[in-house]
Design a protein around this motif. Structure first.
Motif, PDB file in Angstrom:
ATOM      1  N   ALA A   1     -77.998   8.499  73.501  1.00 39.90           N
ATOM      2  CA  ALA A   1     -78.059   9.801  72.874  1.00 39.90           C
ATOM      3  C   ALA A   1     -78.565  10.836  73.735  1.00 39.90           C
ATOM      4  CB  ALA A   1     -78.810   9.785  71.524  1.00 39.90           C
ATOM      5  N   THR A   2     -79.701  10.299  74.542  1.00 43.98           N
ATOM      6  CA  THR A   2     -80.508  11.333  75.618  1.00 43.98           C
ATOM      7  C   THR A   2     -79.460  11.625  76.455  1.00 43.98           C
ATOM      8  OG1 THR A   2     -81.333   9.515  76.936  1.00 43.98           O
ATOM      9  CG2 THR A   2     -82.583  10.147  75.127  1.00 43.98           C
ATOM     10  N   GLY A   3     -78.691  10.625  76.868  1.00 41.98           N
ATOM     11  CA  GLY A   3     -77.789  11.111  77.928  1.00 41.98           C
ATOM     12  C   GLY A   3     -76.656  11.934  77.627  1.00 41.98           C
ATOM     13  N   VAL A   4     -76.178  11.897  76.187  1.00 40.89           N
ATOM     14  CA  VAL A   4     -75.120  12.758  75.944  1.00 40.89           C
ATOM     15  C   VAL A   4     -75.857  14.361  75.929  1.00 40.89           C
ATOM     16  CG1 VAL A   4     -74.167  13.699  73.505  1.00 40.89           C
ATOM     17  CG2 VAL A   4     -74.188  11.267  74.135  1.00 40.89           C
ATOM     18  N   TRP A   5     -76.928  14.490  75.523  1.00 42.49           N
ATOM     19  CA  TRP A   5     -77.682  15.904  75.680  1.00 42.49           C
ATOM     20  C   TRP A   5     -77.769  16.346  76.976  1.00 42.49           C
ATOM     21  CZ3 TRP A   5     -78.572  19.582  71.753  1.00 42.49           C
ATOM     22  CH2 TRP A   5     -78.208  19.133  70.698  1.00 42.49           C
ATOM     23  N   ARG A   6     -77.961  15.358  77.915  1.00 40.59           N
ATOM     24  CA  ARG A   6     -78.234  15.862  79.389  1.00 40.59           C
ATOM     25  C   ARG A   6     -76.805  15.856  79.877  1.00 40.59           C
ATOM     26  NH1 ARG A   6     -78.195  12.966  84.444  1.00 40.59           N
ATOM     27  NH2 ARG A   6     -79.805  13.468  85.560  1.00 40.59           N
ATOM     28  N   ALA A   7     -75.693  15.071  79.519  1.00 38.81           N
ATOM     29  CA  ALA A   7     -74.569  15.668  79.950  1.00 38.81           C
ATOM     30  C   ALA A   7     -73.954  16.913  79.645  1.00 38.81           C
ATOM     31  CB  ALA A   7     -73.528  14.429  79.649  1.00 38.81           C
ATOM     32  N   ALA A   8     -74.251  17.255  78.176  1.00 39.38           N
ATOM     33  CA  ALA A   8     -73.897  18.581  77.695  1.00 39.38           C
ATOM     34  C   ALA A   8     -74.546  19.804  78.596  1.00 39.38           C
ATOM     35  CB  ALA A   8     -74.263  18.787  76.390  1.00 39.38           C
ATOM     36  N   SER A   9     -75.915  19.596  78.958  1.00 40.25           N
ATOM     37  CA  SER A   9     -76.431  20.625  79.585  1.00 40.25           C
ATOM     38  C   SER A   9     -76.035  20.443  81.041  1.00 40.25           C
ATOM     39  CB  SER A   9     -78.082  20.004  79.862  1.00 40.25           C
ATOM     40  OG  SER A   9     -78.763  21.043  80.301  1.00 40.25           O
ATOM     41  N   LEU A  10     -75.666  19.357  81.684  1.00 39.81           N
ATOM     42  CA  LEU A  10     -74.740  19.175  82.790  1.00 39.81           C
ATOM     43  C   LEU A  10     -73.799  20.105  82.996  1.00 39.81           C
ATOM     44  CD1 LEU A  10     -75.352  17.684  85.589  1.00 39.81           C
ATOM     45  CD2 LEU A  10     -73.835  15.948  84.857  1.00 39.81           C
ATOM     46  N   PHE A  11     -72.953  20.166  81.870  1.00 40.25           N
ATOM     47  CA  PHE A  11     -71.740  20.854  81.426  1.00 40.25           C
ATOM     48  C   PHE A  11     -72.221  22.330  81.328  1.00 40.25           C
ATOM     49  CE2 PHE A  11     -69.155  22.779  78.142  1.00 40.25           C
ATOM     50  CZ  PHE A  11     -68.068  23.113  78.840  1.00 40.25           C
ATOM     51  N   VAL A  12     -72.962  22.774  80.561  1.00 36.16           N
ATOM     52  CA  VAL A  12     -73.282  24.073  80.450  1.00 36.16           C
ATOM     53  C   VAL A  12     -73.786  24.969  81.469  1.00 36.16           C
ATOM     54  CG1 VAL A  12     -74.581  25.749  78.797  1.00 36.16           C
ATOM     55  CG2 VAL A  12     -73.491  23.772  77.788  1.00 36.16           C
ATOM     56  N   SER A  13     -74.643  24.206  82.357  1.00 39.97           N
ATOM     57  CA  SER A  13     -75.539  25.205  83.300  1.00 39.97           C
ATOM     58  C   SER A  13     -74.557  25.619  84.355  1.00 39.97           C
ATOM     59  CB  SER A  13     -76.764  24.327  83.842  1.00 39.97           C
ATOM     60  OG  SER A  13     -76.321  22.889  84.615  1.00 39.97           O
ATOM     61  N   PRO A  14     -73.637  24.565  85.008  1.00 40.00           N
ATOM     62  CA  PRO A  14     -72.752  25.162  86.080  1.00 40.00           C
ATOM     63  C   PRO A  14     -71.609  26.141  85.459  1.00 40.00           C
ATOM     64  CG  PRO A  14     -72.958  22.757  86.087  1.00 40.00           C
ATOM     65  CD  PRO A  14     -73.399  23.070  84.813  1.00 40.00           C
ATOM     66  N   LEU A  15     -71.446  26.123  84.221  1.00 47.46           N
ATOM     67  CA  LEU A  15     -70.315  26.838  83.557  1.00 47.46           C
ATOM     68  C   LEU A  15     -71.013  28.139  83.064  1.00 47.46           C
ATOM     69  CD1 LEU A  15     -67.312  26.699  82.564  1.00 47.46           C
ATOM     70  CD2 LEU A  15     -68.286  26.215  80.129  1.00 47.46           C
ATOM     71  N   VAL A  16     -72.198  28.311  82.679  1.00 46.99           N
ATOM     72  CA  VAL A  16     -72.997  29.559  82.582  1.00 46.99           C
ATOM     73  C   VAL A  16     -73.101  30.216  83.932  1.00 46.99           C
ATOM     74  CG1 VAL A  16     -75.012  30.615  81.956  1.00 46.99           C
ATOM     75  CG2 VAL A  16     -74.028  28.742  80.476  1.00 46.99           C
ATOM     76  N   THR A  17     -73.436  29.449  85.169  1.00 50.01           N
ATOM     77  CA  THR A  17     -73.577  29.897  86.193  1.00 50.01           C
ATOM     78  C   THR A  17     -72.411  30.392  86.937  1.00 50.01           C
ATOM     79  OG1 THR A  17     -75.564  28.611  86.537  1.00 50.01           O
ATOM     80  CG2 THR A  17     -74.671  29.711  88.484  1.00 50.01           C
ATOM     81  N   ALA A  18     -71.269  29.860  86.540  1.00 49.27           N
ATOM     82  CA  ALA A  18     -69.739  30.366  87.111  1.00 49.27           C
ATOM     83  C   ALA A  18     -69.710  31.588  86.373  1.00 49.27           C
ATOM     84  CB  ALA A  18     -68.978  29.219  86.704  1.00 49.27           C
ATOM     85  N   GLY A  19     -69.806  31.674  84.923  1.00 52.61           N
ATOM     86  CA  GLY A  19     -69.546  32.992  84.540  1.00 52.61           C
ATOM     87  C   GLY A  19     -70.198  34.198  85.008  1.00 52.61           C
ATOM     88  N   LEU A  20     -71.679  33.857  85.370  1.00 49.50           N
ATOM     89  CA  LEU A  20     -72.606  34.718  85.878  1.00 49.50           C
ATOM     90  C   LEU A  20     -71.890  35.198  87.333  1.00 49.50           C
ATOM     91  CD1 LEU A  20     -75.959  33.466  84.560  1.00 49.50           C
ATOM     92  CD2 LEU A  20     -74.695  35.675  83.793  1.00 49.50           C
ATOM     93  N   VAL A  21     -71.578  34.027  88.200  1.00 45.40           N
ATOM     94  CA  VAL A  21     -71.157  34.387  89.459  1.00 45.40           C
ATOM     95  C   VAL A  21     -69.947  35.404  89.720  1.00 45.40           C
ATOM     96  CG1 VAL A  21     -70.069  33.326  91.454  1.00 45.40           C
ATOM     97  CG2 VAL A  21     -72.131  32.287  90.575  1.00 45.40           C
ATOM     98  N   ALA A  22     -69.142  35.499  88.577  1.00 49.37           N
ATOM     99  CA  ALA A  22     -67.976  36.182  88.500  1.00 49.37           C
ATOM    100  C   ALA A  22     -68.480  37.632  88.331  1.00 49.37           C
ATOM    101  CB  ALA A  22     -67.168  35.850  87.469  1.00 49.37           C
ATOM    102  N   VAL A  23     -69.495  38.192  87.947  1.00 51.56           N
ATOM    103  CA  VAL A  23     -69.843  39.644  87.593  1.00 51.56           C
ATOM    104  C   VAL A  23     -71.042  39.842  88.684  1.00 51.56           C
ATOM    105  CG1 VAL A  23     -68.733  39.729  85.537  1.00 51.56           C
ATOM    106  CG2 VAL A  23     -71.240  38.795  85.721  1.00 51.56           C
ATOM    107  N   ALA A  24     -71.867  38.824  89.205  1.00 48.35           N
ATOM    108  CA  ALA A  24     -73.204  39.141  89.780  1.00 48.35           C
ATOM    109  C   ALA A  24     -73.399  38.128  91.148  1.00 48.35           C
ATOM    110  CB  ALA A  24     -74.292  38.867  88.899  1.00 48.35           C
ATOM    111  N   PRO A  25     -74.023  38.590  91.989  1.00 53.15           N
ATOM    112  CA  PRO A  25     -74.570  37.654  93.321  1.00 53.15           C
ATOM    113  C   PRO A  25     -74.888  36.324  92.689  1.00 53.15           C
ATOM    114  CG  PRO A  25     -75.260  39.703  93.628  1.00 53.15           C
ATOM    115  CD  PRO A  25     -74.812  39.642  92.362  1.00 53.15           C
ATOM    116  N   ILE A  26     -74.578  35.150  93.714  1.00 58.02           N
ATOM    117  CA  ILE A  26     -74.994  33.843  93.205  1.00 58.02           C
ATOM    118  C   ILE A  26     -76.318  33.656  92.908  1.00 58.02           C
ATOM    119  CG2 ILE A  26     -74.890  33.013  95.691  1.00 58.02           C
ATOM    120  CD1 ILE A  26     -73.858  30.458  94.448  1.00 58.02           C
ATOM    121  N   GLY A  27     -77.187  34.388  93.871  1.00 60.82           N
ATOM    122  CA  GLY A  27     -78.623  34.230  93.795  1.00 60.82           C
ATOM    123  C   GLY A  27     -79.132  35.004  92.461  1.00 60.82           C
ATOM    124  N   ALA A  28     -78.566  36.026  91.833  1.00 61.94           N
ATOM    125  CA  ALA A  28     -78.908  36.669  90.833  1.00 61.94           C
ATOM    126  C   ALA A  28     -78.562  35.838  89.786  1.00 61.94           C
ATOM    127  CB  ALA A  28     -78.582  38.106  90.652  1.00 61.94           C
TER     128      ALA A  28
END
Length: 384
Positions: free
Chosen positions: A333-360
Protein backbone atom coordinates in the motif's frame (compact mmCIF):
# COMPACT_ATOMS: atom_id res chain seq x y z
CA UNK A 1 15.41 -25.63 15.08
CA UNK A 2 17.44 -24.15 17.97
CA UNK A 3 17.79 -20.44 18.65
CA UNK A 4 21.43 -20.15 17.34
CA UNK A 5 20.43 -21.99 14.16
CA UNK A 6 17.52 -19.59 13.62
CA UNK A 7 19.85 -16.62 14.08
CA UNK A 8 22.41 -18.04 11.64
CA UNK A 9 19.69 -18.76 9.08
CA UNK A 10 18.46 -15.18 9.18
CA UNK A 11 22.03 -13.87 8.96
CA UNK A 12 22.68 -15.97 5.85
CA UNK A 13 19.36 -14.97 4.34
CA UNK A 14 20.14 -11.32 5.05
CA UNK A 15 23.40 -11.64 3.12
CA UNK A 16 21.57 -13.02 0.09
CA UNK A 17 18.92 -10.29 0.31
CA UNK A 18 21.71 -7.73 0.42
CA UNK A 19 23.46 -9.19 -2.61
CA UNK A 20 20.24 -9.23 -4.62
CA UNK A 21 19.52 -5.63 -3.59
CA UNK A 22 23.01 -4.51 -4.55
CA UNK A 23 22.77 -5.94 -8.06
CA UNK A 24 19.21 -4.85 -8.77
CA UNK A 25 19.61 -1.33 -7.39
CA UNK A 26 22.85 -0.84 -9.34
CA UNK A 27 21.01 -1.87 -12.50
CA UNK A 28 18.08 0.40 -11.71
CA UNK A 29 20.35 3.33 -10.85
CA UNK A 30 22.22 3.02 -14.14
CA UNK A 31 19.00 2.69 -16.12
CA UNK A 32 17.38 5.67 -14.36
CA UNK A 33 20.10 7.94 -15.77
CA UNK A 34 20.68 6.16 -19.07
CA UNK A 35 17.04 5.90 -20.17
CA UNK A 36 16.16 9.64 -20.06
CA UNK A 37 19.51 10.64 -21.57
CA UNK A 38 19.11 8.03 -24.32
CA UNK A 39 15.66 9.48 -24.99
CA UNK A 40 17.17 12.96 -25.32
CA UNK A 41 19.91 11.60 -27.64
CA UNK A 42 17.21 9.93 -29.75
CA UNK A 43 15.54 13.30 -30.29
CA UNK A 44 12.80 13.31 -27.67
CA UNK A 45 12.19 16.58 -25.84
CA UNK A 46 11.76 17.18 -22.09
CA UNK A 47 7.96 16.91 -22.27
CA UNK A 48 8.17 13.49 -23.94
CA UNK A 49 10.76 12.32 -21.38
CA UNK A 50 8.48 13.38 -18.55
CA UNK A 51 5.56 11.50 -20.08
CA UNK A 52 7.71 8.37 -20.53
CA UNK A 53 8.73 8.49 -16.86
CA UNK A 54 5.10 8.94 -15.88
CA UNK A 55 4.20 5.82 -17.91
CA UNK A 56 6.69 3.83 -15.85
CA UNK A 57 5.04 5.09 -12.69
CA UNK A 58 1.61 3.97 -13.94
CA UNK A 59 2.79 0.40 -14.38
CA UNK A 60 4.56 0.52 -11.02
CA UNK A 61 1.39 1.72 -9.32
CA UNK A 62 -0.74 -0.91 -11.07
CA UNK A 63 1.76 -3.62 -10.18
CA UNK A 64 1.81 -2.65 -6.51
CA UNK A 65 -2.00 -2.56 -6.36
CA UNK A 66 -2.10 -6.25 -7.28
CA UNK A 67 0.76 -7.35 -5.02
CA UNK A 68 -1.32 -7.54 -1.84
CA UNK A 69 -3.36 -10.40 -3.33
CA UNK A 70 -0.43 -11.86 -5.28
CA UNK A 71 1.65 -12.33 -2.13
CA UNK A 72 -1.08 -14.59 -0.73
CA UNK A 73 -0.48 -17.10 -3.54
CA UNK A 74 3.15 -16.52 -4.60
CA UNK A 75 6.33 -16.58 -2.43
CA UNK A 76 8.19 -13.28 -2.19
CA UNK A 77 11.43 -14.75 -3.59
CA UNK A 78 9.61 -15.57 -6.86
CA UNK A 79 8.32 -11.99 -7.07
CA UNK A 80 11.89 -10.72 -6.61
CA UNK A 81 13.19 -13.02 -9.36
CA UNK A 82 10.51 -11.84 -11.79
CA UNK A 83 11.58 -8.25 -11.10
CA UNK A 84 15.21 -8.98 -12.01
CA UNK A 85 14.26 -10.54 -15.35
CA UNK A 86 11.81 -7.78 -16.23
CA UNK A 87 14.38 -5.03 -15.51
CA UNK A 88 16.92 -6.75 -17.77
CA UNK A 89 14.40 -6.87 -20.62
CA UNK A 90 13.47 -3.22 -20.04
CA UNK A 91 17.07 -2.02 -20.26
CA UNK A 92 17.73 -4.04 -23.42
CA UNK A 93 14.72 -2.87 -25.43
CA UNK A 94 15.88 0.68 -26.19
CA UNK A 95 19.30 -0.65 -27.19
CA UNK A 96 17.59 -2.59 -29.97
CA UNK A 97 15.49 0.37 -31.12
CA UNK A 98 14.97 4.04 -30.23
CA UNK A 99 11.47 4.14 -31.69
CA UNK A 100 8.67 5.33 -29.45
CA UNK A 101 7.08 1.91 -28.86
CA UNK A 102 10.23 0.30 -27.35
CA UNK A 103 10.69 3.31 -25.06
CA UNK A 104 7.09 3.03 -23.86
CA UNK A 105 7.37 -0.73 -23.29
CA UNK A 106 10.74 -0.31 -21.56
CA UNK A 107 9.29 2.22 -19.13
CA UNK A 108 6.25 0.03 -18.46
CA UNK A 109 8.51 -2.93 -17.68
CA UNK A 110 10.80 -0.85 -15.49
CA UNK A 111 7.77 0.19 -13.44
CA UNK A 112 6.76 -3.45 -12.94
CA UNK A 113 10.32 -4.35 -11.95
CA UNK A 114 10.45 -1.54 -9.38
CA UNK A 115 7.11 -2.56 -7.87
CA UNK A 116 7.89 -6.25 -7.61
CA UNK A 117 11.46 -5.97 -6.36
CA UNK A 118 11.08 -3.31 -3.67
CA UNK A 119 7.82 -4.71 -2.32
CA UNK A 120 9.12 -8.27 -2.41
CA UNK A 121 12.46 -7.51 -0.74
CA UNK A 122 11.03 -5.20 1.92
CA UNK A 123 8.30 -7.70 2.75
CA UNK A 124 10.88 -10.49 2.96
CA UNK A 125 13.02 -8.75 5.59
CA UNK A 126 10.22 -7.50 7.87
CA UNK A 127 9.09 -11.12 8.33
CA UNK A 128 12.31 -11.91 10.17
CA UNK A 129 13.30 -11.30 13.78
CA UNK A 130 13.96 -7.85 15.23
CA UNK A 131 13.01 -4.26 14.42
CA UNK A 132 11.29 -3.48 11.12
CA UNK A 133 13.06 -0.11 11.01
CA UNK A 134 16.49 -1.72 11.33
CA UNK A 135 15.66 -4.38 8.76
CA UNK A 136 14.41 -1.83 6.24
CA UNK A 137 17.32 0.50 6.99
CA UNK A 138 19.73 -2.29 6.07
CA UNK A 139 17.83 -3.08 2.86
CA UNK A 140 17.69 0.59 1.91
CA UNK A 141 21.36 1.10 2.75
CA UNK A 142 22.44 -1.59 0.32
CA UNK A 143 19.85 -0.51 -2.25
CA UNK A 144 20.98 3.08 -2.09
CA UNK A 145 24.61 2.04 -2.44
CA UNK A 146 23.63 0.41 -5.71
CA UNK A 147 21.66 3.48 -6.72
CA UNK A 148 24.76 5.52 -5.88
CA UNK A 149 27.12 3.46 -8.02
CA UNK A 150 24.72 2.95 -10.92
CA UNK A 151 24.39 6.60 -12.02
CA UNK A 152 28.14 7.20 -11.67
CA UNK A 153 29.01 4.23 -13.87
CA UNK A 154 26.24 5.12 -16.32
CA UNK A 155 27.48 8.71 -16.55
CA UNK A 156 31.01 7.53 -17.29
CA UNK A 157 29.85 5.01 -19.91
CA UNK A 158 27.53 7.37 -21.79
CA UNK A 159 29.17 8.90 -24.83
CA UNK A 160 27.22 9.49 -27.99
CA UNK A 161 24.43 7.28 -26.65
CA UNK A 162 23.59 5.24 -23.57
CA UNK A 163 23.68 1.75 -25.11
CA UNK A 164 26.67 0.51 -23.12
CA UNK A 165 25.23 1.74 -19.81
CA UNK A 166 21.90 0.08 -20.55
CA UNK A 167 23.55 -3.24 -21.41
CA UNK A 168 25.57 -3.12 -18.17
CA UNK A 169 22.31 -2.47 -16.29
CA UNK A 170 20.68 -5.48 -17.97
CA UNK A 171 23.64 -7.72 -17.08
CA UNK A 172 23.57 -6.61 -13.43
CA UNK A 173 19.85 -7.40 -13.21
CA UNK A 174 20.42 -10.92 -14.53
CA UNK A 175 23.31 -11.53 -12.11
CA UNK A 176 20.94 -10.58 -9.26
CA UNK A 177 19.05 -13.81 -9.92
CA UNK A 178 21.91 -15.79 -8.34
CA UNK A 179 21.47 -14.51 -4.75
CA UNK A 180 17.69 -14.37 -5.24
CA UNK A 181 17.67 -18.13 -5.79
CA UNK A 182 19.28 -18.59 -2.33
CA UNK A 183 16.65 -16.66 -0.34
CA UNK A 184 14.66 -18.41 2.38
CA UNK A 185 11.51 -20.03 1.01
CA UNK A 186 9.04 -18.14 3.19
CA UNK A 187 5.40 -19.13 2.57
CA UNK A 188 2.83 -16.77 1.03
CA UNK A 189 0.79 -14.68 3.48
CA UNK A 190 -2.39 -16.15 4.95
CA UNK A 191 -5.75 -14.42 4.97
CA UNK A 192 -6.47 -12.76 8.33
CA UNK A 193 -9.65 -13.79 10.13
CA UNK A 194 -11.79 -11.06 11.74
CA UNK A 195 -9.99 -8.41 9.71
CA UNK A 196 -11.04 -4.82 10.60
CA UNK A 197 -13.42 -3.36 8.01
CA UNK A 198 -12.43 -0.67 5.55
CA UNK A 199 -9.31 0.26 3.63
CA UNK A 200 -6.03 -0.95 5.09
CA UNK A 201 -4.07 1.98 3.63
CA UNK A 202 -6.26 4.45 5.57
CA UNK A 203 -5.62 2.90 8.98
CA UNK A 204 -3.64 4.86 11.58
CA UNK A 205 0.04 4.26 11.02
CA UNK A 206 -0.43 2.88 7.54
CA UNK A 207 -1.64 6.22 6.19
CA UNK A 208 1.38 8.05 7.59
CA UNK A 209 3.56 5.46 5.88
CA UNK A 210 1.68 5.95 2.63
CA UNK A 211 2.13 9.72 2.73
CA UNK A 212 5.84 9.29 3.37
CA UNK A 213 5.78 7.26 0.17
CA UNK A 214 4.09 10.14 -1.64
CA UNK A 215 6.96 12.48 -0.81
CA UNK A 216 9.70 9.92 -1.49
CA UNK A 217 8.04 8.97 -4.78
CA UNK A 218 7.85 12.56 -5.98
CA UNK A 219 11.54 12.99 -5.14
CA UNK A 220 12.50 9.80 -6.97
CA UNK A 221 10.32 10.73 -9.95
CA UNK A 222 12.12 14.03 -10.42
CA UNK A 223 15.53 12.48 -9.78
CA UNK A 224 14.93 9.97 -12.57
CA UNK A 225 13.55 12.46 -15.10
CA UNK A 226 13.92 16.23 -14.86
CA UNK A 227 16.92 16.49 -12.54
CA UNK A 228 19.30 14.97 -15.15
CA UNK A 229 17.68 17.02 -17.94
CA UNK A 230 17.83 20.27 -15.94
CA UNK A 231 21.50 19.66 -15.23
CA UNK A 232 22.28 18.88 -18.88
CA UNK A 233 20.36 21.99 -20.01
CA UNK A 234 22.39 24.01 -17.50
CA UNK A 235 25.56 22.98 -19.32
CA UNK A 236 26.90 20.09 -17.24
CA UNK A 237 28.60 17.09 -18.85
CA UNK A 238 27.01 13.63 -18.55
CA UNK A 239 29.67 12.52 -16.06
CA UNK A 240 28.88 15.51 -13.85
CA UNK A 241 25.18 14.73 -14.09
CA UNK A 242 25.84 11.17 -12.95
CA UNK A 243 27.88 12.38 -9.98
CA UNK A 244 25.25 14.92 -8.89
CA UNK A 245 22.48 12.34 -9.08
CA UNK A 246 24.74 10.04 -7.08
CA UNK A 247 25.08 12.79 -4.43
CA UNK A 248 21.32 12.65 -3.91
CA UNK A 249 21.40 8.87 -3.64
CA UNK A 250 24.43 8.97 -1.31
CA UNK A 251 22.68 11.28 1.14
CA UNK A 252 19.56 9.14 0.91
CA UNK A 253 21.78 6.39 2.31
CA UNK A 254 22.70 8.68 5.17
CA UNK A 255 19.08 9.65 5.83
CA UNK A 256 17.97 6.03 5.84
CA UNK A 257 20.82 4.97 8.12
CA UNK A 258 20.35 7.83 10.59
CA UNK A 259 16.84 6.66 11.46
CA UNK A 260 17.74 2.98 11.96
CA UNK A 261 17.53 3.31 15.76
CA UNK A 262 14.26 5.27 15.81
CA UNK A 263 11.91 3.50 18.17
CA UNK A 264 8.35 4.41 18.97
CA UNK A 265 5.62 5.54 16.60
CA UNK A 266 5.50 9.09 18.00
CA UNK A 267 9.16 9.78 17.25
CA UNK A 268 8.85 8.27 13.77
CA UNK A 269 5.84 10.48 13.01
CA UNK A 270 7.68 13.63 14.11
CA UNK A 271 10.59 12.88 11.78
CA UNK A 272 8.24 12.06 8.92
CA UNK A 273 6.32 15.33 9.37
CA UNK A 274 9.58 17.27 9.00
CA UNK A 275 10.82 15.22 6.05
CA UNK A 276 8.11 16.32 3.62
CA UNK A 277 8.79 20.10 3.56
CA UNK A 278 12.56 19.60 3.56
CA UNK A 279 12.41 17.27 0.55
CA UNK A 280 10.20 19.58 -1.52
CA UNK A 281 11.98 22.81 -0.63
CA UNK A 282 15.37 21.31 -1.49
CA UNK A 283 14.14 20.18 -4.91
CA UNK A 284 12.80 23.67 -5.57
CA UNK A 285 16.22 25.12 -4.73
CA UNK A 286 17.81 22.61 -7.11
CA UNK A 287 15.64 23.99 -9.92
CA UNK A 288 16.85 27.50 -9.18
CA UNK A 289 20.51 26.55 -8.79
CA UNK A 290 20.92 23.95 -11.56
CA UNK A 291 23.67 26.03 -13.20
CA UNK A 292 25.92 25.71 -10.15
CA UNK A 293 27.24 22.23 -9.47
CA UNK A 294 27.97 23.17 -5.84
CA UNK A 295 24.55 24.64 -5.03
CA UNK A 296 22.72 21.97 -6.98
CA UNK A 297 24.72 19.31 -5.14
CA UNK A 298 23.90 20.82 -1.74
CA UNK A 299 20.20 20.98 -2.59
CA UNK A 300 20.20 17.39 -3.83
CA UNK A 301 22.05 16.33 -0.66
CA UNK A 302 19.42 17.90 1.59
CA UNK A 303 16.58 16.35 -0.36
CA UNK A 304 18.29 12.96 -0.27
CA UNK A 305 18.67 12.94 3.52
CA UNK A 306 14.99 13.75 4.04
CA UNK A 307 13.73 11.34 1.38
CA UNK A 308 15.99 8.57 2.69
CA UNK A 309 14.50 8.90 6.17
CA UNK A 310 10.97 8.83 4.74
CA UNK A 311 11.53 5.77 2.56
CA UNK A 312 12.68 3.78 5.60
CA UNK A 313 10.30 5.00 8.29
CA UNK A 314 7.17 4.93 6.09
CA UNK A 315 7.05 1.20 5.27
CA UNK A 316 8.33 0.31 8.76
CA UNK A 317 5.56 2.24 10.51
CA UNK A 318 2.94 0.79 8.14
CA UNK A 319 4.09 -2.82 8.61
CA UNK A 320 4.27 -2.48 12.39
CA UNK A 321 0.73 -1.07 12.52
CA UNK A 322 -1.02 -4.17 11.14
CA UNK A 323 -1.36 -7.91 11.76
CA UNK A 324 1.83 -9.86 10.84
CA UNK A 325 -0.03 -11.57 7.98
CA UNK A 326 -1.00 -8.12 6.63
CA UNK A 327 2.54 -6.77 6.50
CA UNK A 328 3.01 -7.51 2.82
CA UNK A 329 -0.24 -5.74 1.97
CA UNK A 330 0.71 -2.73 4.13
CA UNK A 331 4.10 -2.36 2.46
CA UNK A 332 2.46 -2.76 -0.94
CA UNK A 333 0.00 0.00 0.00
CA UNK A 334 2.80 2.44 0.81
CA UNK A 335 4.31 1.50 -2.53
CA UNK A 336 1.07 2.24 -4.39
CA UNK A 337 1.02 5.78 -3.06
CA UNK A 338 4.72 6.16 -3.76
CA UNK A 339 4.18 5.00 -7.34
CA UNK A 340 1.22 7.34 -7.74
CA UNK A 341 3.44 10.23 -6.74
CA UNK A 342 6.22 8.93 -9.00
CA UNK A 343 3.65 9.23 -11.79
CA UNK A 344 2.24 12.64 -10.88
CA UNK A 345 5.45 14.58 -10.19
CA UNK A 346 7.07 14.16 -13.65
CA UNK A 347 3.69 14.63 -15.32
CA UNK A 348 3.02 17.88 -13.49
CA UNK A 349 6.54 19.04 -14.29
CA UNK A 350 6.06 18.06 -17.94
CA UNK A 351 2.96 20.25 -18.10
CA UNK A 352 4.84 23.14 -16.54
CA UNK A 353 7.83 22.68 -18.86
CA UNK A 354 5.48 23.15 -21.81
CA UNK A 355 4.84 26.75 -20.73
CA UNK A 356 7.86 27.68 -18.56
CA UNK A 357 11.63 27.08 -18.31
CA UNK A 358 12.57 23.76 -16.75
CA UNK A 359 14.12 25.44 -13.68
CA UNK A 360 10.93 27.37 -12.92
CA UNK A 361 8.87 24.22 -13.43
CA UNK A 362 10.96 22.36 -10.85
CA UNK A 363 10.54 25.22 -8.37
CA UNK A 364 6.76 24.92 -8.61
CA UNK A 365 6.85 21.12 -8.35
CA UNK A 366 9.14 21.33 -5.32
CA UNK A 367 6.79 23.76 -3.61
CA UNK A 368 3.88 21.38 -4.19
CA UNK A 369 5.88 18.52 -2.66
CA UNK A 370 6.77 20.66 0.36
CA UNK A 371 3.13 21.37 1.20
CA UNK A 372 2.13 18.65 3.75
CA UNK A 373 -1.33 18.12 2.25
CA UNK A 374 -1.57 14.55 3.52
CA UNK A 375 -1.05 15.77 7.07
CA UNK A 376 -3.95 18.21 6.74
CA UNK A 377 -6.41 15.83 5.04
CA UNK A 378 -6.69 12.37 6.60
CA UNK A 379 -8.88 9.58 5.11
CA UNK A 380 -11.25 7.44 7.13
CA UNK A 381 -10.31 3.78 7.29
CA UNK A 382 -13.92 2.62 7.59
CA UNK A 383 -14.95 4.07 4.23
CA UNK A 384 -15.79 1.57 1.51
Amino acid sequence: MTRPQVRLRFQADGAWVGAANAGFSFALGAASVALPLQAVAAGYGPVEVGVLTAISAISQMTGRMSLGRLMRVMPDWVIIAIACVVLAISSTMVVISSALAPFVIAQLLQGVARAYFWTGSQTHVVRGEGSSVKALASVNLIGNLGLLAGPVIAGLLIGEDAHTALLVAAAAAIVSLIPTARLDRLPPFRKVQNRPPGRLWARAGVWEGCYAGVTAGAWRGLLGSYVPIALVRAGHLSATVGILVAVANATAILGSWLVRHVDGDARARRIMRAGTPVTGAAMAVMGLAAGSSVLAGLALAASGIAAGALQTLGPALASDSVHPEERGEAIAATGVWRAASLFVSPLVTAGLVAVAPIGAAMVVTGALIAAPIGQWVRPRAASS
